[in-house]
Design an enzyme around this catalytic site. Structure first.
Site, PDB file in Angstrom:
ATOM      1  N   GLY A   1      40.163  -9.393  -5.128  1.00  0.00           N
ATOM      2  CA  GLY A   1      40.625  -9.138  -6.410  1.00  0.00           C
ATOM      3  C   GLY A   1      41.555  -8.299  -6.463  1.00  0.00           C
ATOM      4  O   GLY A   1      42.148  -7.600  -5.485  1.00  0.00           O
TER       5      GLY A   1
ATOM      6  N   ARG B   1      37.821  -5.959 -29.126  1.00  0.00           N
ATOM      7  CA  ARG B   1      36.739  -7.326 -28.931  1.00  0.00           C
ATOM      8  C   ARG B   1      35.500  -7.253 -29.204  1.00  0.00           C
ATOM      9  O   ARG B   1      34.767  -8.035 -29.740  1.00  0.00           O
ATOM     10  CB  ARG B   1      36.842  -7.435 -27.170  1.00  0.00           C
ATOM     11  CG  ARG B   1      38.032  -7.751 -26.740  1.00  0.00           C
ATOM     12  CD  ARG B   1      38.090  -8.043 -25.158  1.00  0.00           C
ATOM     13  NE  ARG B   1      39.530  -8.432 -24.881  1.00  0.00           N
ATOM     14  CZ  ARG B   1      39.877  -8.681 -23.523  1.00  0.00           C
ATOM     15  NH1 ARG B   1      38.895  -8.240 -22.493  1.00  0.00           N
ATOM     16  NH2 ARG B   1      41.207  -9.202 -23.162  1.00  0.00           N
TER      17      ARG B   1
ATOM     18  N   HIS C   1      32.176 -11.609 -20.908  1.00  0.00           N
ATOM     19  CA  HIS C   1      33.423 -11.721 -20.084  1.00  0.00           C
ATOM     20  C   HIS C   1      33.324 -10.697 -19.172  1.00  0.00           C
ATOM     21  O   HIS C   1      34.232 -11.037 -18.067  1.00  0.00           O
ATOM     22  CB  HIS C   1      34.661 -11.347 -21.140  1.00  0.00           C
ATOM     23  CG  HIS C   1      35.992 -11.670 -20.661  1.00  0.00           C
ATOM     24  ND1 HIS C   1      36.287 -12.553 -20.145  1.00  0.00           N
ATOM     25  CD2 HIS C   1      36.878 -10.491 -20.856  1.00  0.00           C
ATOM     26  CE1 HIS C   1      37.671 -12.271 -19.692  1.00  0.00           C
ATOM     27  NE2 HIS C   1      37.935 -11.183 -20.010  1.00  0.00           N
TER      28      HIS C   1
END
Lengths: 637, 250
Positions: free
Chosen positions: A42, A330, A401
Site C-alpha cells: 500500500g 468522524r 473503516h
C-alpha cells in the site's frame, strides 16, 4: 521490558531535524550489502520499498494480491492533508499538528505527529513530481478542499480517487526499481511467520498462494506495512483480503500491540442491505463539504424524503455543532448518527440510516459542478443502491473503516522486536484515538518516503548481524510452525464455513466492541469470543487441498487470528475506563453525551505483550506527555 | 422487496495452469436482486462447500471497483452488461429470472489461467516497469506549485490515470492487445510537464514490452473502450501511436 519511545530531546519543531543529524548513516557503497524485506504494497509499503531501493538497499517486496498496485490504499477516496497553506487561510505545520493531536483526542505521541505535519508538504511535492494528476484550478495551481476536524482547506485530491493516484505513483516508483533489479517483487504471497534470530527480525515465511508452497526469505530487517485490522468486524470498508495475520504473527513473536481498541467507525457509508452482504462501501467524507445530514424530526416517519417539509427535518449536526456543522470529526458524526437512529429517527428500509442531502448544494452550484466534484461517488452510490443521489438524498450509516491501534513502534518506527519496523495503518503512532479524514494517506507516505529511509539506516549501522540462510534452525522452526498450523486447519472436519465464523465474530465485535461499549457488553464479548474460537477449531468446513490456490484456507488462517485479536480488542476496551475519540464507553460521557476523557489515569498508550494463548496478556504503559498542547475537552460546537 | 431470481450458471472450471478446463452448469435459486455479482458467487461457493464440492476460485479484493483485481467475462462481455462498471459493482438486478449466465476468465495468451476464473496479469507489472513512471527519487522534488499545469491537461491526464489495470481491454480485444492499458499510462504522463523528459523513450520501451509479453496489436476495433470500467477513451491509443512514431524518427 520497559517501553522506550526514543523521542529525541529538544524543542518540538527541532526534534526531527536534530534526530536526522544524530542518526548514523550507512555509506552508499555499503547499502547494497543489505537486504530489506518489505511486506505490503500500500502507500506505506510501496513508498518504503521504492525509497529504500533508490538509496541502494536491496529490497524484496511482498503482497497478497496479484500486483502491488491493488493494495487497499487504492480505495481511499477523498484526499491527502498537507500543511502547504496554498489557500492562504491560516494553515501551518503547527496547526496541522494541533488539529491532528486534538482530532485524536490527545492519545497520540506529540513528537510523531509533529514530524508527520512537517513532512506533509514534501509528500505533495514528491507526488506531483511523479505525475500524480491532482485537481487544479484554472490558473494551473493545485486545488484544495476541506475535511472533517479542520477549519482550513488543506486537503489535496484527485477527484474521488486520491488513494488510487497516490498509490499508482508509489507503485510506478517501485516498478522503476524492479526494472533495475533493486526491488524483487513477490506477488500472491501471504506472510505467515516472522523469523527472529538472536533477538533480531531477520526474515519471513510466506505461502505462495498459487501453489501452496512455503517460502522463506531472510534479510537484515523486516518492514511491515500490512494495513489495519478492521476486517475483524467482518463487515467493513476494508478490502476482502485485508487482514491482520502478518501483524498478529509478529505480535505472537514478541511485538507489542498498542491500543487495539481504537477503531474508527466512518460516518458516511452505504447501509447494509441484506444478510449476504460481503463488505461495506464508503462514501467519501469530502461529501460532507456540500451534503447536509438530516433525519425526520418525527420518530418512525416513513414518508419519502421529498415529502418531508423543511421544518420537519432535523439537521442535527448543524444544530448541535454550529461552528463545524457537517464537518465534525468522524467519531462525533458516527456517534450522532447512531444516536438518532437508536432514538427512532432512522430512515430507509432498515431504519438504520440517515440522509445526506445535496439538494441545497445542487441548487447553489448547479448539478454540473456537483458532478465534477463527486461524479464517480454518485455513480457508485447509484450502482449499489439503484437510487439517483442527484434526485433523492443519499442514505448513509456508519461502518468500520480504519484502525488507529496497531503494533507499537518507537519514534524510529521500530517495534519491540529489533529490526522489525512497522509503517502506515499497521502501526499505532500518529492518530491517537481517532484519525482525521485525509490523514491516513499522509501518514502512509510520510512513513515510507520520509521517515523509514532515515531511521532504518541507523539501525543497520549500529547492529551486527550473524550469517543466516535458509537452513538456519530458526528458519526451519518457523517453517514447521506454519506447516503445523496449516495441517491443523485442514484436519478439522466440521460443518461451518469460514465465512459463517467470520460473520459471527463480526457480529459480536460490532454489538459489544463497536461504536459504543460498556463493561457488561465487553465482559460478554470476552466470554463469547473464546467460545467461538473453540468451536472454530472443532467445526470448520474447509477444502482439503493445500497445494493449490485455496482461498478458504487463506481466510481460515486470517479468521483464526481475528478470533484472537478480537479478544485483545475487547480486553483493551474494558481496561480503558474512559471515553476518547472512537473509543466510547457508555459509563464515561459528558452530560451532553460527548466522550469524556480521564487524562489523570488514562493518558497512556496501552501496549500488550503476548503471553501464550491461554494466559492473559501483559499490559505495558507508555505514558503520554503533552508539552506543547493543552489538554482540553474537545469541542466542535 | 423485489422478487428473487433463479439462475442457470455456466462457469469455467480449470484445476490448474496446465490442466484442461470446461464449462460446468450450476443452478442457483433465491438470488436477491440487491446482491452484487460477486456476492452471488459467494453464495454459490457456500452451497458448493456444504455439498462437499470445490468452490469456484475468482479474484476480487476491494469490491468497490477501484483495485482492478476482479475480472470475469459475463455472458461474453468483460465485466458484464453494465457500462462503465467493474464486475464487483455489478448487481443482480441487471439479470432476469431464469436467465442463463456464462462466466469465464479473461482470456489472452499473456494472461495464463491460474485456476478456474483466476488469471495471471503479471505482464501488466512488467509493462509498467519498462517505463510507466517518471524517474524521480524521493527527496528531490521542487515545490508542487512550481510548475502550473492547465486544468484541461490535468483533467485529461486524470481521465487516463483512472485506469485500474484490470485487463478487461485485453479480454475484449480480438487481438488481445493491451493498447488501452499501455496508452493510458503513456498518455497520462505525456500530458504532464513532468513526463516530458522521458516521453518518447517511455513510448518505445512500454510498447516493446507489450509486444514481448505476447499481447496483440491494435486494429481499431474499440472493443476495449466499450468494456472499460473506467470508460477510458481510445483517443489515448492515438496519442500513444503518435508518440511511438515520433520516437522511431527521433
Amino acid at each position: 521490558m520497559k517501553l522506550n519511545a526514543k523521542v529525541p530531546a529538544g524543542p518540538l519543531p527541532q526534534k526531527w531535524d536534530q534526530h536526522k543529524f544524530d542518526l548514523k548513516l550507512v555509506n552508499p557503497a555499503n547499502k547494497r550489502k543489505y537486504e530489506i524485506i518489505v511486506v505490503g504494497t500500500g502507500l506505506a509499503g510501496a513508498s518504503a520499498g521504492a525509497s529504500l531501493a533508490e538509496l541502494g538497499y536491496n529490497v524484496k517486496i511482498f503482497c497478497i494480491q496479484d500486483s502491488p498496485r491493488r493494495a487497499h490504499s487504492i480505495a481511499a477516496q477523498g484526499g491527502i492533508n498537507a500543511a502547504k497553506n496554498y489557500p492562504n487561510d491560516g494553515d501551518s505545520v503547527w496547526r496541522l499538528f494541533y488539529d491532528t493531536v486534538k482530532g485524536g483526542d490527545y492519545r497520540s505521541r506529540e513528537a510523531n505527529v509533529y514530524r508527520l505535519a512537517q513532512v506533509s508538504a514534501n509528500i505533495i511535492d514528491q507526488c506531483v513530481a511523479q505525475g500524480v494528476p491532482f485537481a487544479r484550478e484554472y490558473g494551473g495551481l493545485l486545488d484544495n478542499r476541506s475535511f472533517g476536524g479542520a477549519q482550513v482547506s488543506r486537503t489535496f485530491y484527485a477527484r474521488g480517487q486520491t488513494g488510487q493516484q497516490l498509490l499508482l505513483g508509489a507503485y510506478s516508483s517501485l516498478m522503476r526499481q524492479a526494472a533495475i533489479g533493486k526491488v524483487k517483487q513477490f506477488s500472491r504471497r501471504e506472510m505467515l511467520e516472522l523469523i527472529v534470530v538472536d533477538g533480531q527480525a531477520r526474515g519471513i515465511v510466506v505461502r505462495n498462494l498459487m501453489t501452496g508452497e512455503l517460502e522463506s526469505h531472510v534479510g537484515h530487517a523486516v518492514v511491515l506495512a500490512t494495513g489495519g485490522y478492521g476486517n475483524v468486524y467482518y463487515l467493513s470498508t476494508n478490502a476482502k483480503n485485508s487482514n491482520a495475520t502478518a501483524a498478529w504473527r509478529c505480535h505472537k513473536k514478541g511485538a507489542y500491540f498498542a491500543n487495539p481498541c481504537f477503531t474508527q467507525i466512518h460516518p458516511t457509508c452505504i447501509p447494509v442491505s441484506g444478510h449476504y452482504q460481503s463488505k461495506l462501501t464508503l462514501m467519501s467524507e469530502s461529501l460532507r463539504n456540500d451534503g447536509r445530514v438530516w433525519v425526520p424530526k418525527k420518530k418512525g416517519d416513513t414518508r419519502s424524503p421529498e415529502h418531508i417539509p423543511e421544518d420537519e427535518r432535523d439537521y442535527y449536526l448543524e444544530r448541535k455543532y454550529p461552528s463545524f456543522g457537517n464537518l465534525v470529526p468522524r467519531d462525533v458524526a458516527s456517534r450522532n448518527a447512531k444516536a438518532v437512529c437508536d432514538d427512532g429517527h432512522g430512515v430507509g428500509e432498515t431504519r438504520l440510516a440517515v440522509y445526506l442531502d445535496f439538494a441545497d448544494a445542487i441548487q447553489r452550484m448547479g448539478e454540473h459542478t456537483i458532478k465534477e466534484k463527486y461524479g464517480n461517488l454518485f455513480d457508485m452510490y447509484e450502482r449499489i443502491t439503484d437510487d439517483n443521489p442527484y434526485k433523492v438524498p443519499m442514505r448513509i450509516y456508519p461502518a468500520v473503516h480504519y484502525t488507529m491501534g496497531g503494533l507499537w513502534v518507537d519514534y524510529n518506527l521500530m517495534s519491540t522486536i529489533p529490526g522489525l519496523f512497522v509503517l502506515g495503518e499497521a502501526n499505532f503512532s500518529d492518530h491517537g484515538a481517532n484519525r482525521l479524514g485525509a490523514s491516513a494517506l499522509m501518514q502512509g507516505l510520510a512513513d515510507g518516503y520520509f521517515v523509514i529511509p532515515y531511521t532504518i539506516g541507523d539501525y543497520l549501522a549500529k547492529s551486527s548481524f550473524n550469517g543466516v540462510d535458509a537452513s538456519h534452525a530458526e528458519v526451519k522452526e518457523a517453517e514447521s510452525q506454519v506447516e503445523a498450523n496449516t495441517q491443523k486447519l485442514l484436519s478439522i472436519n466440521g460443518k461451518k464455513t469460514v465465512t459463517e465464523f467470520h460473520r459471527e465474530l463480526g457480529q459480536i465485535m460490532w454489538d459489544y466492541v463497536g461504536m459504543s461499549r460498556d463493561e457488561n457488553g465487553l465482559q460478554h464479548a470476552l466470554t463469547e469470543i473464546p467460545q467461538l474460537r473453540e468451536e472454530f477449531w472443532q467445526n470448520l468446513l474447509i477444502p482439503k487441498d493445500s497445494k493449490t490456490l485455496n482461498k478458504n484456507l487463506e481466510f481460515a488462517g486470517r479468521v483464526a487470528d481475528f478470533l484472537e485479536l478480537g479478544e485483545l480488542m475487547a480486553r483493551d476496551a474494558l481496561e480503558r475506563k474512559e471515553s476518547c475519540g472512537g473509543h466510547f464507553r457508555e459509563e464515561h460521557q459528558t452530560p451532553e453525551g460527548e466522550a469524556m476523557r480521564d487524562d489523570e489515569n488514562f493518558a497512556f498508550v496501552s501496549a500488550w505483550e503476548y503471553a501464550g494463548l491461554n494466559n492473559a496478556p501483559n499490559m505495558h504503559k507508555e505514558s503520554l506527555t503533552f508539552e506543547n498542547v493543552k489538554l482540553t475537552q474537545r469541542s466542535y460546537k | 422487496m423485489a422478487t428473487k431470481l433463479s439462475l442457470n450458471l455456466q462457469i469455467w472450471r480449470q484445476a490448474g495452469p496446465d490442466k484442461p478446463g470446461k464449462m460446468v452448469d450450476y443452478k442457483l435459486n433465491d438470488v436477491s436482486p440487491d446482491m452484487s455479482f460477486l456476492e452471488m458467487l459467494d453464495v454459490l461457493n457456500d452451497d458448493l462447500l456444504q455439498k462437499g464440492e470445490e468452490p469456484v476460485e475468482f479474484d476480487n479484493d476491494c469490491r468497490e471497483g477501484i483495485c482492478g483485481m476482479c475480472s470475469l467475462v459475463i455472458n461474453g462481455v468483460a465485466h458484464g452488461p453494465q457500462k462503465g462498471t467493474a464486475t464487483c459493482q455489478l448487481h443482480m438486478r441487471k439479470f432476469k429470472d431464469g436467465e442463463t449466465v456464462t462466466i469465464e476468465p479473461f482470456r489472452a495468451k499473456a494472461f495464463p489461467v491460474v485456476k478456474d476464473l483466476v488469471v495471471d496479469r503479471g505482464a501488466f507489472d512488467r509493462i509498467i516497469a519498462a517505463g510507466g513512471y517518471i524517474s524521480i527519487n524521493a527527496g528531490g522534488a521542487p515545490d508542487a506549485n512550481a510548475i502550473p499545469i492547465p486544468k484541461e491537461y490535468a483533467d485529461e491526464a486524470m481521465d487516463a490515470a483512472a485506469c485500474i489495470g484490470c485487463g478487461a481491454c485485453v479480454a475484449a480485444c480480438p487481438n488481445a492487445s493491451a493498447s488501452l492499458f499501455v496508452s493510458a499510462k503513456i498518455s497520462q504522463l505525456a500530458l504532464l510537464p513532468q513526463g516530458q523528459p522521458e516521453r518518447y523513450r517511455r513510448a518505445t520501451s512500454m510498447v516493446a514490452q507489450m509486444d514481448a509479453e505476447g499481447f496483440g496489436d491494435c486494429s481499431n476495433h474499440a472493443e476495449c473502450e466499450a468494456v472499460c470500467p473506467k470508460e477510458i477513451s481510445i483517443a489515448h491509443i492515438a496519442r500513444m501511436k503518435r508518440d511511438y512514431l515520433r520516437s522511431v524518427f527521433k
